[in-house]
Write a protein that holds these residues in place. Structure first.
Motif, mmCIF file in Angstrom:
data_model
loop_
_atom_site.group_PDB
_atom_site.id
_atom_site.type_symbol
_atom_site.label_atom_id
_atom_site.label_comp_id
_atom_site.label_asym_id
_atom_site.label_seq_id
_atom_site.Cartn_x
_atom_site.Cartn_y
_atom_site.Cartn_z
ATOM 1 N N PHE A 56 34.512 39.930 42.322
ATOM 2 C CA PHE A 56 35.105 38.642 41.976
ATOM 3 C C PHE A 56 36.458 38.445 42.653
ATOM 4 O O PHE A 56 37.254 37.602 42.246
ATOM 5 C CB PHE A 56 35.252 38.538 40.453
ATOM 6 N N GLY A 57 36.723 39.246 43.664
ATOM 7 C CA GLY A 57 37.956 39.086 44.421
ATOM 8 C C GLY A 57 39.002 40.128 44.122
ATOM 9 O O GLY A 57 39.989 40.242 44.839
ATOM 10 N N GLY A 58 38.807 40.909 43.068
ATOM 11 C CA GLY A 58 39.795 41.930 42.707
ATOM 12 C C GLY A 58 40.948 41.332 41.935
ATOM 13 O O GLY A 58 41.352 40.195 42.161
ATOM 14 N N PHE A 59 41.514 42.091 41.012
ATOM 15 C CA PHE A 59 42.581 41.564 40.158
ATOM 16 C C PHE A 59 43.803 42.478 40.098
ATOM 17 O O PHE A 59 44.819 42.098 39.536
ATOM 18 C CB PHE A 59 42.054 41.360 38.730
ATOM 19 N N GLY A 60 43.692 43.677 40.628
ATOM 20 C CA GLY A 60 44.788 44.627 40.496
ATOM 21 C C GLY A 60 45.740 44.626 41.680
ATOM 22 O O GLY A 60 45.498 43.989 42.707
#
Length: 213
Positions: A56-60
Motif C-alpha cells: 500500500f505504499g509503505g508507512f514507516g
C-alpha cells in the motif's frame, strides 16, 4: 500504490489483525513502533510486516518505525472503515441475535438497522431495540431502505433464497453464516463464515500436538 485487485487475499486477511494490535497500542499511549517490535506483538516476521505494508505504499520511516496512530488510521482507510455500514440480519436465532447484540460492531461503524425472520414467535419482538420483521417483507424493505451488508443466519435450505433477495435489493456485500457456500453476482462481495470448519481445524491441531508430545 499497488492496485487493489493485485493484492493477495492473504495480505487483506492480515490487515484486521494489524489494526487490532495497533488499537491496543493506542490505548496504551504507544506513539511509535518498529516492524521488529510489532513482530513480537503479532507473531508475523518483521520482513512479512514490511512487505504487507509496502503493498500500500509503505508507512514507516527508516530509523523511526511506524507512527501508531497514523498507521492505525491508514489501515482503517484501506479497509474502508472510515464510513458507516448499514446491515440487515436474516435469521434471528442464536447467531443472528448474538450479532445484533454485539456492541463492538456498532463502535466500528457497522450498524444493524433491521432484522428479519420467518418464525412467527419472533416476528414483532425486539432485539437490541430493533423490531424483527417478517422475512416475506424483505424485498419491500430493501426497495425503500438502503442497506450495505446482508447477514445471513438462516438454515441451509433458506440461505440462497435470502442471498438472492439481498442481491436483488441492492446490498453490496453478504456475510454468510449459513452452512453452505452461496452464489452471488460479481458486484456483490461475499464472505462465507463456516464455524464448523474453524472448529474442525482446531481439532486437527490438537491431535497433531498430541502426536508430537
Amino acid at each position: 500504490m499497488k492496485e487493489k485487485g493485485k493484492i493477495s487475499s492473504a495480505v487483506i486477511r492480515r490487515l484486521p489483525r494489524y489494526r487490532r494490535y495497533l488499537e491496543d497500542l493506542l490505548k496504551k499511549d504507544v506513539e511509535r513502533i518498529s516492524s521488529g517490535e510489532l513482530s513480537r506483538h503479532i507473531g508475523y516476521t518483521a520482513s512479512q510486516i514490511r512487505q504487507d505494508f509496502n503493498n500500500f505504499g509503505g508507512f514507516g520511516q527508516q530509523g523511526y518505525g511506524y507512527n501508531v496512530k497514523s498507521l492505525y488510521e491508514a489501515i482503517g482507510g484501506i479497509m474502508g472503515l472510515n464510513r458507516e455500514y448499514k446491515m440487515t440480519i436474516i435469521g434471528c436465532g442464536n447467531v443472528g441475535q448474538a450479532i445484533a447484540n454485539y456492541s463492538y460492531y456498532y463502535e466500528q461503524g457497522f450498524r444493524v438497522v433491521s432484522l428479519f425472520d420467518v418464525d412467527e414467535t419472533l416476528i414483532g419482538s425486539t432485539i437490541n431495540e430493533i423490531e424483527v420483521r417478517d422475512a416475506e417483507t424483505l424485498g419491500e424493505y430493501l426497495a425503500a431502505n438502503a442497506v450495505d451488508i446482508g447477514i445471513i443466519c438462516t438454515s441451509k435450505s433458506s440461505a440462497q433464497e435470502a442471498a438472492d433477495k439481498l442481491c436483488a435489493g441492492g446490498v453490496k456485500g453478504i456475510w454468510n453464516f449459513a452452512p453452505m457456500d452461496l452464489t452471488v453476482p460479481e458486484n456483490v462481495a461475499l464472505e462465507n463464515v463456516h464455524l464448523s470448519d474453524s472448529l474442525h481445524s482446531l481439532a486437527y491441531y490438537i491431535n497433531e500436538n498430541e502426536k508430537e508430545s
